[in-house]
Design an enzyme around this catalytic site. Structure first.
Site, mmCIF file in Angstrom:
data_model
loop_
_atom_site.group_PDB
_atom_site.id
_atom_site.type_symbol
_atom_site.label_atom_id
_atom_site.label_comp_id
_atom_site.label_asym_id
_atom_site.label_seq_id
_atom_site.Cartn_x
_atom_site.Cartn_y
_atom_site.Cartn_z
ATOM 1 N N PRO A 131 17.994 -39.154 -44.896
ATOM 2 C CG PRO A 131 15.607 -38.424 -44.949
ATOM 3 C CD PRO A 131 16.427 -39.473 -45.179
ATOM 4 C CG HIS A 132 22.131 -37.702 -41.979
ATOM 5 N ND1 HIS A 132 22.132 -37.921 -43.256
ATOM 6 C CD2 HIS A 132 23.085 -36.924 -41.575
ATOM 7 C CE1 HIS A 132 23.174 -37.174 -43.963
ATOM 8 N NE2 HIS A 132 23.666 -36.771 -42.781
ATOM 9 C CB ALA A 133 19.981 -34.060 -38.013
#
Length: 241
Positions: A66-68
Protein backbone atom coordinates in the site's frame (compact mmCIF):
# COMPACT_ATOMS: atom_id res chain seq x y z
CA UNK A 1 17.96 7.26 -0.10
CA UNK A 2 18.29 3.69 1.16
CA UNK A 3 15.51 1.52 2.58
CA UNK A 4 17.69 0.66 5.57
CA UNK A 5 17.84 4.36 6.44
CA UNK A 6 14.05 4.70 6.47
CA UNK A 7 12.91 1.44 8.02
CA UNK A 8 13.58 1.27 11.74
CA UNK A 9 12.32 -1.20 14.34
CA UNK A 10 9.64 1.27 15.49
CA UNK A 11 7.84 0.83 12.19
CA UNK A 12 7.99 -2.97 11.96
CA UNK A 13 5.36 -5.36 13.33
CA UNK A 14 5.61 -9.12 12.96
CA UNK A 15 2.96 -11.85 12.92
CA UNK A 16 -0.10 -9.59 13.01
CA UNK A 17 -3.36 -11.48 13.43
CA UNK A 18 -5.61 -9.91 10.81
CA UNK A 19 -8.30 -11.38 8.60
CA UNK A 20 -8.89 -9.05 5.63
CA UNK A 21 -7.40 -6.39 3.40
CA UNK A 22 -9.09 -3.45 5.12
CA UNK A 23 -7.70 -4.50 8.48
CA UNK A 24 -4.23 -4.76 7.00
CA UNK A 25 -4.33 -1.27 5.51
CA UNK A 26 -5.68 0.18 8.77
CA UNK A 27 -2.91 -1.58 10.70
CA UNK A 28 -0.24 -0.24 8.36
CA UNK A 29 -1.66 3.28 8.69
CA UNK A 30 -1.50 2.94 12.47
CA UNK A 31 2.13 1.81 12.36
CA UNK A 32 3.11 4.53 9.89
CA UNK A 33 1.14 7.11 11.86
CA UNK A 34 3.81 6.98 14.57
CA UNK A 35 6.32 8.49 12.16
CA UNK A 36 7.12 12.19 12.78
CA UNK A 37 6.86 12.81 9.05
CA UNK A 38 3.11 12.15 9.11
CA UNK A 39 1.34 15.51 9.42
CA UNK A 40 -2.24 14.57 8.59
CA UNK A 41 -3.36 11.01 9.33
CA UNK A 42 -6.85 11.50 7.91
CA UNK A 43 -5.49 12.79 4.60
CA UNK A 44 -2.93 10.01 4.49
CA UNK A 45 -5.64 7.39 4.91
CA UNK A 46 -7.72 9.01 2.17
CA UNK A 47 -4.83 9.07 -0.29
CA UNK A 48 -3.75 5.50 0.42
CA UNK A 49 -7.28 4.18 -0.04
CA UNK A 50 -7.70 6.25 -3.20
CA UNK A 51 -4.55 4.67 -4.64
CA UNK A 52 -5.78 1.22 -3.65
CA UNK A 53 -9.05 1.75 -5.49
CA UNK A 54 -7.18 2.57 -8.68
CA UNK A 55 -5.37 -0.79 -8.62
CA UNK A 56 -4.59 -3.33 -5.95
CA UNK A 57 -1.15 -2.94 -4.42
CA UNK A 58 -0.84 -6.69 -4.00
CA UNK A 59 2.30 -6.90 -6.16
CA UNK A 60 2.51 -10.70 -6.25
CA UNK A 61 4.60 -13.41 -4.61
CA UNK A 62 2.65 -12.93 -1.35
CA UNK A 63 3.71 -9.29 -0.92
CA UNK A 64 1.55 -6.16 -0.72
CA UNK A 65 2.70 -2.55 -0.90
CA UNK A 66 0.00 0.00 0.00
CA UNK A 67 1.43 3.39 -0.93
CA UNK A 68 0.69 6.98 -1.88
CA UNK A 69 2.38 10.15 -2.98
CA UNK A 70 0.72 12.70 -0.71
CA UNK A 71 1.02 16.08 0.97
CA UNK A 72 -0.05 14.39 4.22
CA UNK A 73 3.62 13.61 4.92
CA UNK A 74 6.65 15.90 5.04
CA UNK A 75 9.21 13.14 4.50
CA UNK A 76 9.24 9.57 3.15
CA UNK A 77 7.52 7.14 5.54
CA UNK A 78 8.15 3.41 5.37
CA UNK A 79 6.66 0.60 7.47
CA UNK A 80 6.66 -3.19 7.35
CA UNK A 81 4.51 -5.97 8.78
CA UNK A 82 4.24 -9.72 8.44
CA UNK A 83 0.95 -11.55 8.88
CA UNK A 84 0.40 -14.65 10.98
CA UNK A 85 -2.05 -15.95 8.39
CA UNK A 86 -1.91 -14.98 4.74
CA UNK A 87 -4.95 -13.14 3.45
CA UNK A 88 -6.54 -12.22 0.13
CA UNK A 89 -5.30 -8.85 -1.14
CA UNK A 90 -6.62 -8.97 -4.72
CA UNK A 91 -3.03 -9.51 -5.82
CA UNK A 92 -2.05 -9.63 -9.47
CA UNK A 93 -1.11 -13.33 -9.17
CA UNK A 94 -4.13 -14.14 -6.93
CA UNK A 95 -1.83 -15.39 -4.17
CA UNK A 96 -2.64 -14.46 -0.56
CA UNK A 97 -0.35 -11.93 1.13
CA UNK A 98 1.94 -12.56 4.09
CA UNK A 99 4.33 -9.61 3.94
CA UNK A 100 3.18 -5.98 3.75
CA UNK A 101 5.20 -2.84 3.10
CA UNK A 102 3.74 0.65 3.44
CA UNK A 103 5.19 3.70 1.71
CA UNK A 104 4.15 7.35 1.70
CA UNK A 105 6.22 10.12 0.16
CA UNK A 106 5.63 13.88 -0.20
CA UNK A 107 3.69 15.01 -3.24
CA UNK A 108 6.67 16.83 -4.71
CA UNK A 109 9.10 13.90 -4.39
CA UNK A 110 8.26 11.96 -7.56
CA UNK A 111 11.83 10.79 -8.14
CA UNK A 112 12.32 9.47 -4.61
CA UNK A 113 8.86 7.89 -4.61
CA UNK A 114 9.61 5.89 -7.74
CA UNK A 115 13.11 4.96 -6.57
CA UNK A 116 11.80 3.66 -3.27
CA UNK A 117 8.99 1.73 -4.96
CA UNK A 118 11.55 0.13 -7.24
CA UNK A 119 13.84 -0.85 -4.40
CA UNK A 120 11.05 -2.27 -2.27
CA UNK A 121 9.39 -4.30 -5.01
CA UNK A 122 12.51 -5.97 -6.39
CA UNK A 123 13.10 -8.72 -3.79
CA UNK A 124 9.45 -9.73 -3.75
CA UNK A 125 9.70 -11.28 -7.21
CA UNK A 126 12.24 -13.85 -6.07
CA UNK A 127 10.56 -16.26 -3.62
CA UNK A 128 13.84 -17.79 -2.53
CA UNK A 129 15.04 -14.35 -1.47
CA UNK A 130 12.11 -13.57 0.82
CA UNK A 131 12.07 -14.40 4.53
CA UNK A 132 9.27 -16.82 5.39
CA UNK A 133 6.51 -15.18 7.35
CA UNK A 134 7.04 -15.71 11.06
CA UNK A 135 9.55 -18.49 10.50
CA UNK A 136 12.88 -17.40 9.11
CA UNK A 137 12.87 -14.12 11.01
CA UNK A 138 11.26 -13.82 14.43
CA UNK A 139 12.27 -10.28 15.33
CA UNK A 140 12.44 -6.86 13.70
CA UNK A 141 16.26 -6.64 13.88
CA UNK A 142 16.56 -10.07 12.23
CA UNK A 143 14.17 -9.00 9.47
CA UNK A 144 16.26 -5.90 8.81
CA UNK A 145 19.46 -7.94 8.79
CA UNK A 146 18.02 -10.45 6.34
CA UNK A 147 16.73 -7.76 4.04
CA UNK A 148 20.03 -5.96 4.04
CA UNK A 149 22.11 -8.88 2.84
CA UNK A 150 19.88 -10.11 0.03
CA UNK A 151 19.82 -8.97 -3.59
CA UNK A 152 18.46 -9.96 -6.98
CA UNK A 153 19.14 -9.44 -10.66
CA UNK A 154 16.65 -7.85 -13.06
CA UNK A 155 16.31 -8.13 -16.80
CA UNK A 156 15.73 -4.47 -17.68
CA UNK A 157 17.21 -1.15 -16.61
CA UNK A 158 14.81 1.76 -17.04
CA UNK A 159 15.78 5.43 -16.79
CA UNK A 160 13.16 8.18 -16.49
CA UNK A 161 14.49 11.66 -17.31
CA UNK A 162 12.49 14.43 -15.64
CA UNK A 163 12.73 17.93 -14.22
CA UNK A 164 10.88 19.80 -11.44
CA UNK A 165 7.55 21.37 -12.35
CA UNK A 166 6.98 19.14 -15.38
CA UNK A 167 3.33 18.02 -15.50
CA UNK A 168 4.01 15.47 -18.24
CA UNK A 169 6.75 14.02 -16.04
CA UNK A 170 4.21 13.54 -13.26
CA UNK A 171 1.94 11.66 -15.66
CA UNK A 172 4.82 9.52 -16.89
CA UNK A 173 5.78 8.80 -13.29
CA UNK A 174 2.30 7.49 -12.55
CA UNK A 175 2.51 5.17 -15.56
CA UNK A 176 5.91 3.88 -14.46
CA UNK A 177 4.56 3.39 -10.94
CA UNK A 178 1.69 1.23 -12.19
CA UNK A 179 3.97 -0.87 -14.37
CA UNK A 180 6.55 -1.24 -11.61
CA UNK A 181 3.90 -2.69 -9.34
CA UNK A 182 3.40 -5.54 -11.81
CA UNK A 183 6.77 -6.05 -13.50
CA UNK A 184 10.21 -6.10 -11.84
CA UNK A 185 12.86 -3.82 -13.32
CA UNK A 186 15.71 -1.63 -12.12
CA UNK A 187 14.62 2.02 -12.15
CA UNK A 188 16.65 5.22 -12.12
CA UNK A 189 15.02 8.66 -12.06
CA UNK A 190 17.25 11.46 -13.35
CA UNK A 191 16.66 15.20 -12.90
CA UNK A 192 18.08 16.73 -16.08
CA UNK A 193 18.57 20.13 -14.43
CA UNK A 194 21.53 18.70 -12.53
CA UNK A 195 23.53 18.36 -15.76
CA UNK A 196 23.98 20.93 -18.55
CA UNK A 197 24.62 18.06 -20.97
CA UNK A 198 21.36 16.28 -20.09
CA UNK A 199 19.47 19.57 -20.13
CA UNK A 200 20.67 20.24 -23.66
CA UNK A 201 19.96 16.68 -24.82
CA UNK A 202 16.52 16.17 -23.30
CA UNK A 203 15.26 19.62 -22.32
CA UNK A 204 12.77 19.88 -25.17
CA UNK A 205 11.60 16.28 -24.99
CA UNK A 206 10.95 15.33 -21.35
CA UNK A 207 9.77 13.10 -19.97
CA UNK A 208 12.11 10.71 -21.73
CA UNK A 209 12.35 7.01 -20.92
CA UNK A 210 15.20 4.76 -21.96
CA UNK A 211 15.36 1.00 -21.55
CA UNK A 212 18.73 -0.72 -21.39
CA UNK A 213 20.36 2.35 -22.89
CA UNK A 214 17.94 2.71 -25.82
CA UNK A 215 15.44 5.56 -25.94
CA UNK A 216 11.88 4.28 -25.60
CA UNK A 217 9.67 7.36 -25.41
CA UNK A 218 9.44 11.14 -25.38
CA UNK A 219 6.68 13.40 -24.03
CA UNK A 220 4.15 10.61 -23.40
CA UNK A 221 4.48 6.99 -22.27
CA UNK A 222 2.46 4.25 -23.93
CA UNK A 223 1.74 1.98 -20.97
CA UNK A 224 0.76 -1.05 -23.06
CA UNK A 225 3.95 -0.89 -25.13
CA UNK A 226 6.07 -0.37 -22.03
CA UNK A 227 4.55 -3.42 -20.37
CA UNK A 228 4.98 -5.51 -23.52
CA UNK A 229 8.61 -4.54 -23.85
CA UNK A 230 9.47 -5.22 -20.22
CA UNK A 231 7.80 -8.63 -20.29
CA UNK A 232 9.74 -9.68 -23.35
CA UNK A 233 6.97 -9.21 -25.91
CA UNK A 234 9.28 -7.24 -28.17
CA UNK A 235 8.43 -6.36 -31.74
CA UNK A 236 10.92 -5.83 -34.50
CA UNK A 237 12.17 -2.33 -35.16
CA UNK A 238 12.61 0.69 -32.91
CA UNK A 239 11.87 0.75 -29.21
CA UNK A 240 10.19 4.13 -29.48
CA UNK A 241 6.85 4.00 -27.67
Amino acid sequence: MKIEGLLSEKYIELNLELTNKSQVIDAMLSIAGLHPGVENRKKLRHDVLKREKEMSTGIGKQIALPHAKTDAVSAPVLALATLKNRINFDSIDNEPVGVVFFLATPEDMLAEHLKLLGRITRPGWRPRLRPRTGAEADSAPEWLRLRGRRSAMYESNVVLYTKPGCSLCEKAGRVVERVLADIPFALEVVDITTSSELLQRYGLYIPVISIDGVEFSRYHVNESKLRALLTGERTQGTLRG
